[in-house]
Design a protein around this motif. Structure first.
Motif, mmCIF file in Angstrom:
data_model
loop_
_atom_site.group_PDB
_atom_site.id
_atom_site.type_symbol
_atom_site.label_atom_id
_atom_site.label_comp_id
_atom_site.label_asym_id
_atom_site.label_seq_id
_atom_site.Cartn_x
_atom_site.Cartn_y
_atom_site.Cartn_z
ATOM 1 N N ALA A 1 0.833 -1.206 0.000
ATOM 2 C CA ALA A 1 0.000 0.000 0.000
ATOM 3 C C ALA A 1 0.869 1.257 0.000
ATOM 4 C CB ALA A 1 -0.936 -0.005 1.210
ATOM 5 N N ILE A 2 1.915 1.262 0.808
ATOM 6 C CA ILE A 2 2.820 2.417 0.870
ATOM 7 C C ILE A 2 3.517 2.625 -0.465
ATOM 8 C CG2 ILE A 2 4.958 3.272 1.921
ATOM 9 C CD1 ILE A 2 4.056 1.888 4.526
ATOM 10 N N VAL A 3 3.976 1.536 -1.081
ATOM 11 C CA VAL A 3 4.669 1.622 -2.367
ATOM 12 C C VAL A 3 3.738 2.180 -3.444
ATOM 13 C CG1 VAL A 3 5.694 0.253 -4.224
ATOM 14 C CG2 VAL A 3 6.358 -0.172 -1.856
ATOM 15 N N PHE A 4 2.503 1.686 -3.489
ATOM 16 C CA PHE A 4 1.565 2.165 -4.501
ATOM 17 C C PHE A 4 1.226 3.642 -4.300
ATOM 18 C CE2 PHE A 4 1.024 -2.175 -5.816
ATOM 19 C CZ PHE A 4 0.490 -2.101 -7.102
ATOM 20 N N VAL A 5 1.045 4.059 -3.058
ATOM 21 C CA VAL A 5 0.757 5.475 -2.792
ATOM 22 C C VAL A 5 1.952 6.337 -3.186
ATOM 23 C CG1 VAL A 5 0.348 7.188 -0.977
ATOM 24 C CG2 VAL A 5 -0.955 5.055 -0.989
ATOM 25 N N ALA A 6 3.168 5.895 -2.827
ATOM 26 C CA ALA A 6 4.375 6.667 -3.137
ATOM 27 C C ALA A 6 4.550 6.839 -4.645
ATOM 28 C CB ALA A 6 5.599 5.978 -2.529
ATOM 29 N N PHE A 7 4.370 5.760 -5.403
ATOM 30 C CA PHE A 7 4.550 5.862 -6.861
ATOM 31 C C PHE A 7 3.393 6.605 -7.526
ATOM 32 C CE2 PHE A 7 7.926 2.686 -6.504
ATOM 33 C CZ PHE A 7 8.830 3.182 -7.424
ATOM 34 N N GLN A 8 2.194 6.549 -6.933
ATOM 35 C CA GLN A 8 1.098 7.348 -7.465
ATOM 36 C C GLN A 8 1.413 8.839 -7.331
ATOM 37 O OE1 GLN A 8 -2.121 6.461 -9.018
ATOM 38 N NE2 GLN A 8 -1.658 8.586 -9.488
ATOM 39 N N LEU A 9 1.970 9.218 -6.181
ATOM 40 C CA LEU A 9 2.355 10.617 -5.977
ATOM 41 C C LEU A 9 3.485 11.015 -6.927
ATOM 42 C CD1 LEU A 9 2.229 10.786 -2.069
ATOM 43 C CD2 LEU A 9 0.576 11.739 -3.688
ATOM 44 N N LEU A 10 4.443 10.103 -7.135
ATOM 45 C CA LEU A 10 5.540 10.386 -8.064
ATOM 46 C C LEU A 10 5.017 10.546 -9.486
ATOM 47 C CD1 LEU A 10 8.578 10.648 -8.662
ATOM 48 C CD2 LEU A 10 8.659 8.137 -8.885
ATOM 49 N N ASN A 11 4.077 9.691 -9.870
ATOM 50 C CA ASN A 11 3.502 9.785 -11.212
ATOM 51 C C ASN A 11 2.752 11.103 -11.395
ATOM 52 O OD1 ASN A 11 1.015 8.895 -13.237
ATOM 53 N ND2 ASN A 11 2.966 7.909 -13.740
ATOM 54 N N LEU A 12 2.042 11.526 -10.369
ATOM 55 C CA LEU A 12 1.364 12.826 -10.412
ATOM 56 C C LEU A 12 2.374 13.955 -10.547
ATOM 57 C CD1 LEU A 12 -1.335 12.282 -7.652
ATOM 58 C CD2 LEU A 12 -1.820 12.812 -10.040
ATOM 59 N N TYR A 13 3.460 13.868 -9.790
ATOM 60 C CA TYR A 13 4.503 14.902 -9.821
ATOM 61 C C TYR A 13 5.142 15.009 -11.208
ATOM 62 C CZ TYR A 13 8.920 17.254 -8.745
ATOM 63 O OH TYR A 13 10.000 18.115 -8.743
ATOM 64 N N ASP A 14 5.354 13.863 -11.858
ATOM 65 C CA ASP A 14 5.974 13.858 -13.182
ATOM 66 C C ASP A 14 5.016 14.301 -14.280
ATOM 67 O OD1 ASP A 14 8.423 12.987 -12.240
ATOM 68 O OD2 ASP A 14 8.000 10.858 -12.590
ATOM 69 N N ALA A 15 3.737 13.914 -14.158
ATOM 70 C CA ALA A 15 2.812 14.083 -15.282
ATOM 71 C C ALA A 15 1.956 15.339 -15.225
ATOM 72 C CB ALA A 15 1.902 12.852 -15.380
ATOM 73 N N ILE A 16 1.520 15.738 -14.048
ATOM 74 C CA ILE A 16 0.590 16.875 -13.955
ATOM 75 C C ILE A 16 1.171 18.159 -14.544
ATOM 76 C CG2 ILE A 16 -0.539 18.446 -12.328
ATOM 77 C CD1 ILE A 16 -2.130 15.938 -12.825
ATOM 78 N N PRO A 17 2.462 18.503 -14.300
ATOM 79 C CA PRO A 17 2.991 19.728 -14.927
ATOM 80 C C PRO A 17 2.963 19.697 -16.453
ATOM 81 C CG PRO A 17 4.419 19.002 -13.141
ATOM 82 C CD PRO A 17 3.439 17.893 -13.380
ATOM 83 N N VAL A 18 3.010 18.504 -17.033
ATOM 84 C CA VAL A 18 3.003 18.361 -18.493
ATOM 85 C C VAL A 18 1.578 18.256 -19.036
ATOM 86 C CG1 VAL A 18 3.777 16.942 -20.434
ATOM 87 C CG2 VAL A 18 5.235 17.214 -18.417
ATOM 88 N N LEU A 19 0.757 17.467 -18.351
ATOM 89 C CA LEU A 19 -0.568 17.139 -18.880
ATOM 90 C C LEU A 19 -1.708 17.955 -18.277
ATOM 91 C CD1 LEU A 19 -0.222 13.254 -18.832
ATOM 92 C CD2 LEU A 19 -0.043 14.727 -20.818
ATOM 93 N N GLY A 20 -1.522 18.457 -17.057
ATOM 94 C CA GLY A 20 -2.616 19.149 -16.390
ATOM 95 C C GLY A 20 -3.797 18.216 -16.184
ATOM 96 N N GLY A 21 -5.009 18.707 -16.440
ATOM 97 C CA GLY A 21 -6.210 17.898 -16.273
ATOM 98 C C GLY A 21 -6.312 16.750 -17.251
ATOM 99 N N TYR A 22 -5.569 16.826 -18.356
ATOM 100 C CA TYR A 22 -5.575 15.741 -19.341
ATOM 101 C C TYR A 22 -4.916 14.472 -18.793
ATOM 102 C CZ TYR A 22 -7.046 19.047 -22.957
ATOM 103 O OH TYR A 22 -7.756 19.963 -23.694
ATOM 104 N N TYR A 23 -4.281 14.587 -17.657
ATOM 105 C CA TYR A 23 -3.675 13.415 -17.010
ATOM 106 C C TYR A 23 -4.700 12.287 -16.860
ATOM 107 C CZ TYR A 23 -1.702 10.675 -13.097
ATOM 108 O OH TYR A 23 -1.240 9.672 -12.277
ATOM 109 N N PHE A 24 -5.959 12.667 -16.617
ATOM 110 C CA PHE A 24 -6.968 11.670 -16.278
ATOM 111 C C PHE A 24 -7.676 11.073 -17.500
ATOM 112 C CE2 PHE A 24 -6.510 14.367 -12.539
ATOM 113 C CZ PHE A 24 -6.297 13.410 -11.565
#
Length: 236
Positions: free
Chosen positions: A37-60
């Protein structure tokens, strides 16, 4: 109607099949699920950190993201269920099986039935259509997690757990994929498009109207010579 409802029926012995493992003692299995659970949460946050600045709302808009978010939610709720079942198992004086699992547990198991096949499907699609393994372009760490290592963790979890699994459980993953397919139809006709410019896409019309374009990085000319431009799919 009965056949259809039975395909979606969640049957398990509560709390035994949630609290125990094929490989580990109950306490070790609880720790194992906590770590996952900790690993999945950590990598979800990392993925958000990497992708949101590039994709914004299109991330979803991407299937990968839908799968990742559901995987993270499921692994957190699975840990909660395992802790709950572990407490019941150790406190129960009349044996491990205590009737039907609570609704929260059954929803968690349904999500677990979804993420197991979907994680494999996402991995196969990514390494064959988006970023072919025989001719890959470089990706960031969170991308390797989103398209390979998460599946490895879930595959290990599948065999470590004692949650019942059979072919009929694939119907949950099919329901999820059909839901996403329905979304892509809405996305196309609504002309939602993707993040960034469409100039780098092989088919700009596809870029504007379809979130599942499998465009490869294109060679564009610059004043210093040709350079490789990575398409926006790499960010998700």
């Amino acid at each position: 109607m009965t056949c259809c409802s039975s395909a979606f029926k969640i049957e398990l012995r509560w709390p035994e099949q949630i609290a125990t493992s094929n490989w580990l003692q109950p306490r070790s299995y609880l720790i194992f699920n906590c770590i996952l659970a900790i690993v999945f949460v950590a990598f979800q946050l990392l993925n958000l950190y990497d992708a949101i600045p590039v994709l914004g709302g299109y991330y979803f808009i991407y299937l990968t993201v839908w799968a990742l978010v559901l995987q993270t939610i499921t692994m957190v709720t699975l840990f909660i269920c395992t802790l709950w079942a572990y407490v019941k198992l150790t406190d129960g004086p009349d044996g491990p099986s205590q009737g039907q699992a609570p609704l929260f547990v059954r929803y968690t198991v349904a999500f677990w039935y979804i993420i197991q096949p979907v994680s494999m499907i996402v991995m196969i699609l990514y390494w064959t259509l988006v970023n072919p393994i025989w001719d890959p372009y470089p990706v960031v760490l969170s991308n390797y997690w989103a398209h390979f290592w998460n599946w490895v963790c879930l595959f290990i979890s599948l065999f470590a757990s004692r949650i019942p699994w059979s072919c009929k459980n694939f119907v949950w993953g099919l329901l999820f994929l059909l839901t996403y397919l329905g979304y892509t139809v809405i996305h196309f006709f609504a002309g939602i498009g993707t993040a960034g410019s469409c100039e780098l896409y092989i088919d700009p019309v596809c870029c504007r109207n379809c979130c599942s374009c499998m465009a490869k990085p294109m060679e564009v000319e610059s004043k210093d010579g040709p350079e490789n431009i990575e398409t926006i799919e790499n960010a998700a």
